[in-house]
Enzyme design. Structure first.
Site, PDB file in Angstrom:
ATOM      1  N   THR A 172      59.592  68.469  24.316  1.00  0.00           N
ATOM      2  CA  THR A 172      59.862  67.280  25.135  1.00  0.00           C
ATOM      3  C   THR A 172      59.269  66.046  24.446  1.00  0.00           C
ATOM      4  OG1 THR A 172      57.880  67.863  26.379  1.00  0.00           O
ATOM      5  CG2 THR A 172      59.998  68.468  27.352  1.00  0.00           C
ATOM      6  N   HIS A 217      51.011  67.371  19.279  1.00  0.00           N
ATOM      7  CA  HIS A 217      51.946  67.850  20.302  1.00  0.00           C
ATOM      8  C   HIS A 217      52.135  66.798  21.408  1.00  0.00           C
ATOM      9  CE1 HIS A 217      50.290  71.638  18.491  1.00  0.00           C
ATOM     10  NE2 HIS A 217      51.575  71.976  18.517  1.00  0.00           N
ATOM     11  N   HIS A 218      53.283  66.883  22.070  1.00  0.00           N
ATOM     12  CA  HIS A 218      53.577  65.945  23.178  1.00  0.00           C
ATOM     13  C   HIS A 218      52.653  66.212  24.374  1.00  0.00           C
ATOM     14  CE1 HIS A 218      56.394  64.803  26.701  1.00  0.00           C
ATOM     15  NE2 HIS A 218      55.762  63.717  26.291  1.00  0.00           N
ATOM     16  N   GLY A 219      52.085  65.142  24.935  1.00  0.00           N
ATOM     17  CA  GLY A 219      51.201  65.291  26.100  1.00  0.00           C
ATOM     18  C   GLY A 219      51.980  65.456  27.393  1.00  0.00           C
ATOM     19  N   ASP A 220      52.757  66.523  27.475  1.00  0.00           N
ATOM     20  CA  ASP A 220      53.704  66.705  28.593  1.00  0.00           C
ATOM     21  C   ASP A 220      53.062  66.862  29.971  1.00  0.00           C
ATOM     22  OD1 ASP A 220      52.715  69.195  27.869  1.00  0.00           O
ATOM     23  OD2 ASP A 220      54.631  70.244  28.002  1.00  0.00           O
TER      24      ASP A 220
END
Ligand code: TV7
Ligand code: CA
Ligand code: ZN
Length: 393
Positions: free
Chosen positions: A215, A183-186
């Site tokens: 994102t 997953h994106h490290g938003d």
């Protein structure tokens, strides 16, 4: 046989908290804190504790959490009780306070303790690095990269990574944050959007409509403005299903190599989310334990203080394999690990052959169709190279 001994010339510290591992998100929830217990058992079975400094981490204090999180949010997190709304209504509840109590971020017994223990381990690890007592510090209970300043998100309530990096920044001029969770490290990206002292780079599955959090597109490089020193310091490597060890290593080594050269970090924080492995319940990639671990090995070779965080990982036996292998890499015994299984280990031969490196041939998961073209991967390298032209350390 000789057991594992401390590596010469450098120290590895290992930070865990057995109390943290006892918490439950709910029966069907994919996040299982007991995967930490499983990982630790495997690590200890190989005798790796003899090669590290082992610490039971403490819970972070309110003040420490408040270095990033808003006090309104922390106060609410400290007082909410499980099940304020009936089970069947919660999913429809449109205005969850601070996004707490839905199905992704449920309220459960001891929630505040769980969060503060995760952050405590990450902070202890950061402090071992800044005090030069460790060269590599491991906090598998951390890595909860989606939490925002005043909002829970994607199984994450407290952003232990941001809190730990803020500690590193008290002594280090520049920190490189790398995120190999699927997953994106938003949350981490957003926290450091406006500083040029932290460069964030996340590798992740990207599909804005069908994959959380949506994102992290290639050209999302932070709010662009003349006044923002942090622009060009957020890098994203959006990937498709089925990426292989070879492709991932090529991207990782090329991109991280260039970043280290240009940005010249003085410390590296690596989030090792194990949901990027093949066969993960939520993941989409084809990475094997070796390919995932190659990222840790590459960072170790940079010879900078290195903080290793956990993160996602939803097929517990594979999470344990990856984090045990990466602990072995940190200690430097990865190639000889099978020789070190203590002689008193029950089922020693079976253990040797199918637990950690299933003879390096057994493959995790059903292989997925690889939807990453070489052309697209080259475009991503190209884009990153262009961003780095704006970066001067
Ligand atoms: C770092 N994917 C965290 C990753 C967070 C992913 C999501 C689930 C999920 C939640 C469950 C559950 C699930 C099988 C999977 C838009 C939604 C769709 C909830 C059902 N089963 C990390 C967060 C992601 C909860 N969320 O990076 C209870 O999958 O996609 C979403 C959001 C709304 C909520 N629903 C899913 O790895 C640690 N959640 C079963 C029970
Ligand atoms: Ca990632
Ligand atoms: Zn994840």
């Amino acid at each position: 046989e000789s057991g594992i001994t401390k590596p010469k010339g450098y120290n590895v510290s290992f930070h865990c908290n057995p109390e943290m591992e006892k918490h439950h998100f709910g029966m069907t929830h994919p996040m299982k804190p007991w995967r930490l217990t499983l990982s630790k058992s495997l690590i200890y079975s190989y005798g790796m504790s003899f090669a590290m400094d082992n610490y039971i981490s403490r819970a972070a204090t309110y003040e420490e959490l408040a270095t990033f999180h808003s006090t309104d949010y922390l106060d609410f997190l400290g007082t909410v009780l499980p099940e304020p709304v009936p089970r069947d209504l919660e999913n429809q509840n449109p205005d969850l306070k601070f996004n707490l109590g839905g199905s992704d971020c449920p309220l459960f017994d001891g929630l505040y303790d769980y969060c503060s223990m995760s952050a405590g381990g990450a902070l202890d690890a950061a402090r071992k690095l800044v005090s030069h007592q460790s060269d590599i510090a491991i906090a598998w209970g951390g890595g909860l990269h989606h939490a925002h300043k005043a909002e829970a998100s994607g199984f994450c309530y407290i952003n232990d990574i941001v809190v730990a990096i803020l500690e590193l920044l008290r002594y280090h001029p520049r920190v490189l944050y790398i995120d190999i969770d699927v997953h994106h490290g938003d949350g981490v990206e957003e926290a450091f959007f406006s500083t040029d002292r932290v460069m964030t780079v996340s590798f992740h599955k990207y599909d804005p409509n069908n994959f959380f959090p949506g994102t992290g597109a290639l050209d999302d490089n932070g709010p662009k403005s003349e006044q923002n020193p942090g622009s060009h310091h957020a890098l994203n490597v959006p990937l498709n299903d089925g990426i292989t060890d070879e492709q991932y290593a090529m991207l990782f080594d090329t991109i991280i190599g260039q970043i280290v050269e240009k940005f010249r970090p003085t410390a590296i924080a690596l989030q090792c989310g194990a949901d990027s492995l093949a066969g993960d319940r939520l993941g989409r990639f084809n990475l094997q334990v070796q390919g995932h671990g190659a990222c840790v090995a590459f960072c170790k070779r940079m010879n900078l203080p290195l903080l290793l965080f956990g993160g996602g990982g939803y097929t517990p036996r594979n999470v344990a394999r990856a984090w045990a292998y990466e602990t072995a890499l940190a200690v430097g015994v990865d190639d000889k690990i099978n020789d070190y299984i203590p002689s008193h280990t029950p089922w020693r031969d079976q253990f040797r052959h199918d637990t950690l490196f299933p003879t390096l041939e057994q493959i995790l998961g059903e292989p997925r169709v690889n939807r990453n073209t070489q052309k697209r991967l080259q475009e991503m390298i190209q884009h990153v190279t262009e961003q780095l032209r704006f970066v001067q350390a």
